[in-house]
Design an enzyme around this catalytic site. Structure first.
Site, PDB file in Angstrom:
ATOM      1  N   ARG A   9       0.805  -1.216   0.000  1.00 17.81           N
ATOM      2  CA  ARG A   9       0.000   0.000   0.000  1.00 17.81           C
ATOM      3  C   ARG A   9       0.842   1.270   0.000  1.00 17.81           C
ATOM      4  O   ARG A   9       0.499   2.216  -0.700  1.00 17.81           O
ATOM      5  CB  ARG A   9      -0.998  -0.008   1.142  1.00 17.81           C
ATOM      6  CG  ARG A   9      -0.404   0.311   2.493  1.00 17.81           C
ATOM      7  CD  ARG A   9      -1.427   0.168   3.546  1.00 17.81           C
ATOM      8  NE  ARG A   9      -2.047  -1.155   3.449  1.00 17.81           N
ATOM      9  CZ  ARG A   9      -3.308  -1.397   3.700  1.00 17.81           C
ATOM     10  NH1 ARG A   9      -4.097  -0.432   4.078  1.00 17.81           N
ATOM     11  NH2 ARG A   9      -3.785  -2.606   3.612  1.00 17.81           N
ATOM     12  N   THR A  10       1.910   1.313   0.744  1.00 13.78           N
ATOM     13  CA  THR A  10       2.683   2.553   0.783  1.00 13.78           C
ATOM     14  C   THR A  10       3.310   2.836  -0.576  1.00 13.78           C
ATOM     15  O   THR A  10       3.254   3.953  -1.088  1.00 13.78           O
ATOM     16  CB  THR A  10       3.768   2.492   1.878  1.00 13.78           C
ATOM     17  OG1 THR A  10       3.138   2.163   3.111  1.00 13.78           O
ATOM     18  CG2 THR A  10       4.475   3.824   2.034  1.00 13.78           C
TER      19      THR A  10
ATOM     20  N   HIS B 177       7.772   6.679  10.460  1.00 13.76           N
ATOM     21  CA  HIS B 177       7.021   6.522   9.217  1.00 13.76           C
ATOM     22  C   HIS B 177       6.212   7.812   9.063  1.00 13.76           C
ATOM     23  O   HIS B 177       5.005   7.847   9.293  1.00 13.76           O
ATOM     24  CB  HIS B 177       6.122   5.287   9.321  1.00 13.76           C
ATOM     25  CG  HIS B 177       5.478   4.883   8.028  1.00 13.76           C
ATOM     26  ND1 HIS B 177       5.588   5.621   6.858  1.00 13.76           N
ATOM     27  CD2 HIS B 177       4.726   3.796   7.721  1.00 13.76           C
ATOM     28  CE1 HIS B 177       4.914   4.994   5.900  1.00 13.76           C
ATOM     29  NE2 HIS B 177       4.383   3.895   6.396  1.00 13.76           N
TER      30      HIS B 177
END
Lengths: 435, 313
Positions: B58-59, B136
């Site tokens: 997803r990232t 993050h």
């Protein structure tokens, strides 16, 4: 034609007198490797080379009991030659190589190779440890009698803690017939796991895997009890934490035959340095908290810590210039120990120059039977160092003789510059240049 | 407020003003994402590289979509850390990227500090997309952006983060981000999953879920990794679920309008019951949508953009 100048006269020195804990102003005349005369020397015979040392100080040479020579096996990091050059450049007149070379120092052949290379190079005096166990595996004892005959000053599996207590028990017991110490790197590898820095405030912020101080003090306690049980002789190297100091203090009070050392980086730096992920602050044991650091400083004053050792651990630039987790542990020290400690401990009045020399000269000589004079006196071997103290200077890799550059004090402004290193009457370092 | 940094490495180093600038910049991009034609030109001719040393779906996808919406060229390199260890060093990789004149690098790495290492050695902008257990930052920013849509103010907002705090870069970034904006953060986990010196972080610590959730406005669940079990950090998934899983009955004990968040991917039925994940309280999919907008904002700001007016016609 006349033979070359065979006498050396150092003029206008500030000369330490260890016995009387004072300094005298005067000159030192060297002939045939010995200090022939000391004081105001007027009658200068022929064949004398005169060196003016106005404003400089003469002290006994430094001794390092914990150097990683890297030869044999990892000559790309350091060799006995570059380590020797590094030593005399930093004021060390004798260094002892750790046994973790490739192959390890577990046979008399390797011992002799290292000692003979040292003599051929003929700069600092080179000593070596042998391993406690074959190949430092912690399983079978090395042929210790052979190693002793070869000329080792002690035994160590440095870096590999002997995790099986029965092996250490037997080693300490067996070694009693030779009266040499076993040098212990204390780290319970189960507790340090894959840790890369001190488990504490900074590590909590950075999220990196931690090495708790517990990994050092718990196994130190175990090993000191084993030493006490068999009345063996141990030296705990590079201690890093307050809790370990307490364990050693208790053991010393109980009469255990234990000595210990600390490194310059553990005395002067703490774990906050790692905030920038600079791998020049990555070593084992790791830099610990400020509280630990202050306890170490206190213990070099009180005498609980006996020796300062560099743990000079060269690594190639490309090995260190990587992600923090992947970098090898260790930093160099031979060329920075004198100026950083002189500046931060002696000049700041934390300890006297006399205490400084106990930690870096007379105690290593006493506990490890190293053949280096502990005073500057007429009749002694002419082995001593001369340093200047008039100018501040900056630690820079360009000044290093070591093959490696991984130092924790780069860019530091310091005082105390080694000008001459004299071993047995020979100038190994002359006006900051190696012979 | 003007953006001045070359890179985005941590939330810890950002000021409240910088965080708000990113969040404000993301707002018009959210609007763009609701349009039929979602592409705008600010990064035309720019090259963005996704450099992923750790697997991510997803990232990486979110950054790719964000870059494409801004008309940048994007390419992705993903490589497992083990093969990199044998091959090229990160320093050599950095030099090669520099030689290829890449403009921005989005980096994920299992080693804490790796994006900073890269950022210090190349002229291109570096965006930390997760470094080990450290930070993050874009996850935190998208979480803040999502919360902003759902709460009146961050001041005094009570947020509870539950799960493996010790090994979580999401927790570390969010603790900094939320507290900088005025929220009050608590964490809840078994003691083995709390960092040793947690008191250096601005949080309250709970070991008991039921006690922790009572007055919280936001409950943020972290993914629990089963491999931690093997190291003795907790005995079994079953016991972890009994103590820390967010299920229907626990939701009843929380505030009625409590907001449920999760960084994904969810272990349905482990840290979060499927029911709760799909409930009205959950904003988990909004987080994902906002991820694209926030990453557009970050790329946009790092590229030197500061005014949004031109993007929105």
């Amino acid at each position: 034609m006349k033979k070359s100048l065979n006498r050396l006269l150092f003029k206008n020195l500030h000369i330490i007198d260890i016995e009387n804990q004072s300094f005298i102003d005067g000159d030192i005349l060297i002939e045939d490797g010995k200090i022939n005369k000391l004081g105001k020397i007027k009658d200068i015979g022929d064949n004398t080379k005169i060196i003016d040392c106005k404003g400089m100080q003469a002290i006994p040479g430094l001794v390092d009991i914990h150097t990683h020579l890297r030869e044999p096996g990892e000559e790309y990091k350091e060799t006995i030659r570059t380590a020797s050059r590094s030593a005399v450049n930093g004021g060390f007149v004798a260094i002892s190589g750790m046994a973790n070379t490739t192959p390890t120092v577990d046979t008399i052949g390797t011992v002799k190779y290292i000692l003979e290379r040292g003599k051929e190079i003929n700069l600092a005096k080179i000593y070596t440890y042998g391993t406690v166990t074959k190949n430092r595996e912690g399983k079978e004892l090395s042929e210790i009698n052979d190693l002793v005959k070869g000329g080792i000053i002690g035994l160590s599996d440095d870096g590999n803690t002997i995790m099986d207590p029965t092996i250490l028990l037997r080693a300490l017991s067996y070694v009693k017939m030779f009266d040499i110490p076993i040098v212990l790197h204390e780290e319970d590898i189960n507790l340090s796991e894959n840790g890369v820095m001190h488990e504490g405030d900074m590590q909590t912020k950075l999220g990196m895997a931690g090495i708790p101080d517990l990994s050092e003090d718990t196994i130190t306690y175990r090993d000191l009890r084993i030493a006490e049980y068999v009345n063996g002789r141990v030296h705990i190297t590079h201690i890093s934490s307050k809790n370990t100091l307490e364990v050693i203090d208790i053991a010393k009070r109980r009469g255990v035959r234990v000595t210990c050392d600390v490194t310059p980086h553990h005395l002067l730096l703490n774990d906050t340095k790692i905030e920038c992920f600079d791998t020049n602050y990555k070593m084992k044991p790791p830099l610990r908290s400020e509280e630990d650091r202050l306890a170490l400083i206190e213990s070099i004053k009180t005498g609980l810590i006996d020796i300062i050792a560099t743990d000079h651990a060269p690594h190639a630039i490309y090995e260190k210039e990587v992600e923090f987790n992947y970098a090898p542990f260790g930093v160099t020290g031979l060329e920075t120990t004198f100026p950083v400690l002189y500046t931060n401990l002696v000049k700041n009045d934390k300890i006297t120059i006399f205490r400084f020399l106990e930690l870096l000269n007379s105690n290593p000589v006493k506990y490890f039977e190293i053949d280096i004079p502990i005073d500057i006196k007429e009749g002694n071997d002419a082995t001593f160092i001369i340093f200047s103290d008039d100018k501040e200077w900056k630690i820079d890799t360009d000044l290093f003789e070591s093959k490696s550059r991984n130092n924790a004090f780069l860019g530091e402004k310091v005082y105390g510059r080694i000008e001459y290193t004299i071993v047995n009457g020979d100038m190994k370092l002359e006006k900051r240049k190696i012979k | 407020m003007k953006w001045t940094r070359k890179d985005l490495i941590t939330i810890e180093e950002l000021s409240k003003g910088e965080i708000n600038l990113i969040l404000d910049t993301a707002e018009p991009f959210k609007e763009i994402l609701r349009r039929n034609i979602k592409k705008v030109p600010p990064l035309r001719g720019r090259t963005v590289l996704n450099l992923f040393y750790e697997p991510s779906t997803r990232t990486a996808a979110s950054f790719s979509i964000a870059a494409k919406r801004l008309s940048a060229e994007i390419m992705s390199i993903s490589t497992s850390t083990s093969s990199v260890k044998k091959g090229e060093t990160l320093l050599d990789t950095a030099r090669n990227l520099e030689a290829m004149r890449v403009d921005m690098v989005v980096m994920r790495h299992s080693c804490e500090g790796a994006p900073k290492f890269l950022a210090e050695r190349i002229n291109a902008s570096v965006i930390n997309a997760g470094d080990g257990n450290h930070e993050h930052p874009t996850q935190c920013l998208l979480d803040l952006s999502t919360l902003k849509e759902n709460v009146k103010t961050f001041n005094g907002l009570k947020v509870l983060i539950i799960g493996d705090i010790r090994h979580s870069r999401v927790a570390r970034s969010n603790i900094w981000g939320l507290t900088k904006l005025g929220a009050k953060v608590s964490v809840c986990a078994p003691p083995t999953l709390i960092p040793q010196n947690i008191d250096v972080l601005p949080v309250d610590v709970y070991y008991h879920f039921d006690e922790a959730i009572k007055d919280k406005d936001v409950i943020y669940l972290l993914r629990i990794q089963r491999e931690r079990m093997k190291k003795g950090l907790f005995p079994s998934t079953r016991e972890y679920m009994n103590l820390f899983s967010m299920d229907r009955s626990r939701l009843k004990q929380a505030k009625k309008d409590v907001i449920i968040m999760h960084p994904g991917p969810i272990n349905r039925g482990v840290e979060l019951d499927g029911d709760v994940a799909d409930s009205e309280n959950s904003v988990i999919l909004n987080q994902v949508t906002n991820g694209v907008a926030v990453r557009m904002a970050v790329l946009y700001l790092l590229n030197g953009g500061n005014k949004n007016e031109k993007i929105i016609e």
